[in-house]
Write a protein that holds these residues in place. Sequence first.
Motif, short mmCIF file in Angstrom:
data_model
loop_
_atom_site.label_atom_id
_atom_site.label_comp_id
_atom_site.label_asym_id
_atom_site.label_seq_id
_atom_site.Cartn_x
_atom_site.Cartn_y
_atom_site.Cartn_z
N PRO A 100 160.75 34.11 91.30
CA PRO A 100 162.50 34.91 91.38
C PRO A 100 163.36 34.93 90.35
O PRO A 100 163.04 34.12 89.76
CB PRO A 100 163.56 34.43 92.58
CG PRO A 100 162.42 33.27 92.49
CD PRO A 100 161.47 32.89 92.04
N TRP A 101 164.16 36.06 89.79
CA TRP A 101 164.79 36.22 88.74
C TRP A 101 165.63 35.15 89.00
O TRP A 101 166.33 35.68 90.12
CB TRP A 101 165.44 37.46 88.47
CG TRP A 101 164.50 38.59 87.72
CD1 TRP A 101 164.02 40.02 88.66
CD2 TRP A 101 163.57 38.80 86.60
NE1 TRP A 101 162.16 40.17 88.26
CE2 TRP A 101 163.10 39.50 86.69
CE3 TRP A 101 164.22 38.21 85.69
CZ2 TRP A 101 162.75 40.45 85.58
CZ3 TRP A 101 163.09 38.52 84.65
CH2 TRP A 101 162.74 39.34 84.12
N ARG A 102 166.66 34.55 87.86
CA ARG A 102 167.42 34.25 88.05
C ARG A 102 168.68 34.95 88.14
O ARG A 102 169.75 34.50 88.97
CB ARG A 102 167.86 32.78 87.33
CG ARG A 102 169.13 31.58 86.87
CD ARG A 102 169.49 30.77 85.87
NE ARG A 102 169.00 31.76 84.39
CZ ARG A 102 170.41 32.26 83.81
NH1 ARG A 102 171.29 32.10 84.70
NH2 ARG A 102 169.87 32.49 82.44
N VAL A 103 169.18 35.79 87.00
CA VAL A 103 169.80 36.74 86.98
C VAL A 103 168.95 38.13 86.56
O VAL A 103 168.21 37.91 85.41
CB VAL A 103 170.55 36.58 86.26
CG1 VAL A 103 171.94 37.65 85.33
CG2 VAL A 103 171.68 35.49 86.45
N PRO A 104 168.38 39.31 87.27
CA PRO A 104 168.06 40.48 86.71
C PRO A 104 168.66 41.39 85.87
O PRO A 104 168.89 42.21 85.85
CB PRO A 104 168.11 41.44 88.36
CG PRO A 104 169.24 40.72 88.86
CD PRO A 104 169.50 39.03 88.64
N PHE A 105 168.24 41.24 84.81
CA PHE A 105 169.10 41.85 83.71
C PHE A 105 167.79 41.93 83.10
O PHE A 105 167.99 43.25 82.22
CB PHE A 105 168.97 40.41 82.10
CG PHE A 105 167.86 40.00 82.04
CD1 PHE A 105 167.04 40.50 80.92
CD2 PHE A 105 167.19 38.47 82.60
CE1 PHE A 105 166.03 39.30 80.41
CE2 PHE A 105 166.40 37.78 81.66
CZ PHE A 105 165.96 37.93 81.11
N SER A 106 166.86 42.79 83.44
CA SER A 106 165.44 43.26 82.33
C SER A 106 165.17 44.19 83.17
O SER A 106 164.59 44.16 83.56
CB SER A 106 164.44 42.19 81.87
OG SER A 106 163.19 43.05 81.18
N ALA A 107 165.12 45.41 82.37
CA ALA A 107 165.42 46.84 82.82
C ALA A 107 163.62 46.78 82.62
O ALA A 107 162.21 47.37 83.75
CB ALA A 107 165.98 47.99 82.32
N GLN A 108 162.97 46.45 81.78
CA GLN A 108 161.20 46.62 81.56
C GLN A 108 160.36 45.79 81.46
O GLN A 108 159.17 46.54 81.64
CB GLN A 108 161.31 46.47 79.70
CG GLN A 108 161.57 44.88 78.90
CD GLN A 108 161.30 45.82 77.92
OE1 GLN A 108 162.56 45.24 77.52
NE2 GLN A 108 160.86 45.53 76.76
N ASP A 109 160.39 44.94 81.99
CA ASP A 109 159.45 43.57 83.44
C ASP A 109 159.58 43.77 84.86
O ASP A 109 160.95 43.53 85.25
CB ASP A 109 160.77 41.91 83.04
CG ASP A 109 160.06 42.24 80.88
OD1 ASP A 109 159.41 42.88 80.49
OD2 ASP A 109 161.22 41.95 80.64
N GLU A 110 158.68 44.26 85.30
CA GLU A 110 158.64 44.37 86.67
C GLU A 110 159.10 43.10 87.77
O GLU A 110 159.34 42.80 89.11
CB GLU A 110 157.38 44.75 87.08
CG GLU A 110 156.89 46.17 86.57
CD GLU A 110 155.72 46.49 87.42
OE1 GLU A 110 154.96 46.43 87.94
OE2 GLU A 110 155.43 47.59 87.02
N SER A 111 158.64 41.93 86.63
CA SER A 111 159.11 40.12 87.74
C SER A 111 159.09 39.77 86.33
O SER A 111 159.11 39.70 85.22
CB SER A 111 158.17 40.32 88.26
OG SER A 111 156.83 40.03 87.34
#
Length: 359
Positions: A74-85
């Motif tokens: 899981p993401w710690r913080v979902p910061f990236s719109a370009q990376d799906e995971s």
Amino acid sequence: MAVSAPWAGTPDLRSLRPSGAHRGGCLIVGEIAQTHDGSLGGAHALLDAIADAGADAVKLQTHLAEHESTPTEPWRVPFSAQDESRYAYWQRMAFSEDQWRGLAEHAADRDLLFLSSPFSHEAVALLDRLGMAAWKIASGEVGNAALLDEVAATGRPVLLSSGLSTYDELGAAVARVRAAGAPVVVLQCSTRYPCPPEHVGLEQLDVFRQRWGCAVGLSDHSATVWPSVLAAAQGAAMVEVHVALSRYQFGPDVSSSVTVEQLGALVEGVRFAEEMAAHPIDKDAAAAEVAEVRVLFTRSVVAAHDLPAGAVLAASDLVAKKPGTGLPADRLESLLGRRLARSVRHDQLLAEDDLEPAP
């Protein structure tokens, strides 16, 4: 108060720089981490900026997605719109071994100690082939016994971050590294990004020293220079800060990073703190060294008005004024009741022979 580092096995970290020219003192590490955002050119630019700021070392992180994570991490913080995971992010951030070697060679050219945190057996092997001089172990890997055994087996210093660990977990890691014969440094770290002052925890430097008799340091995420300067003043063997070229860079580390300009100020502050600690002051000796200046700023006992010979001195007859070339002002009370041997003028500095002998 500055603290020396007399512990057995304390590594001289600054001597690990390619030139080996700067022995002793606090190792200042500029952490690139993920701020390069997968750009090899960006990593090289950050490396140059860290060298230009005067740091001793540059550090990255070696993430090899297939050996470190599962696709469901899981993401710690979902910061990236370009990376799906998160897994896809690690893949995009990866460099080839030749690219890692180029970064290590660039660091050597700039007289920077090159460090990178490994997160897998394969990452350790890659970095070992590059001649890693010391091993920084990230907070989440302190309980990874296999990884600790691998790096400790090289005999090179192991730098343990503590942001996610209990005292028992840290103690077990310290014992494991020492059992393999490797020097160890324990770094205070708080896993908060950016870290507020109430969670920096500089008092832990002394706690770690007392518990394990080891060298200590600070891995700071406050995005300021102050914790590192204060840690150096307390005898830290190393300080580590994340570095960004600009607050407008993209990535999860930027908010907890110092800018290049701040890094330069941090270096200046740490070296200033070290210079202070290296020169303790003896107040008596210091006063003697400025004797000529002291007389300009201190006071003497002087006549408050014209006084005839034979006058018995009262409080209204005396006052303390500059310069301090006569009887010191702290003698004033002891002169009360003494008799003048000769007349003195208003504002005349009293001398001992202006007075009749004390009864």
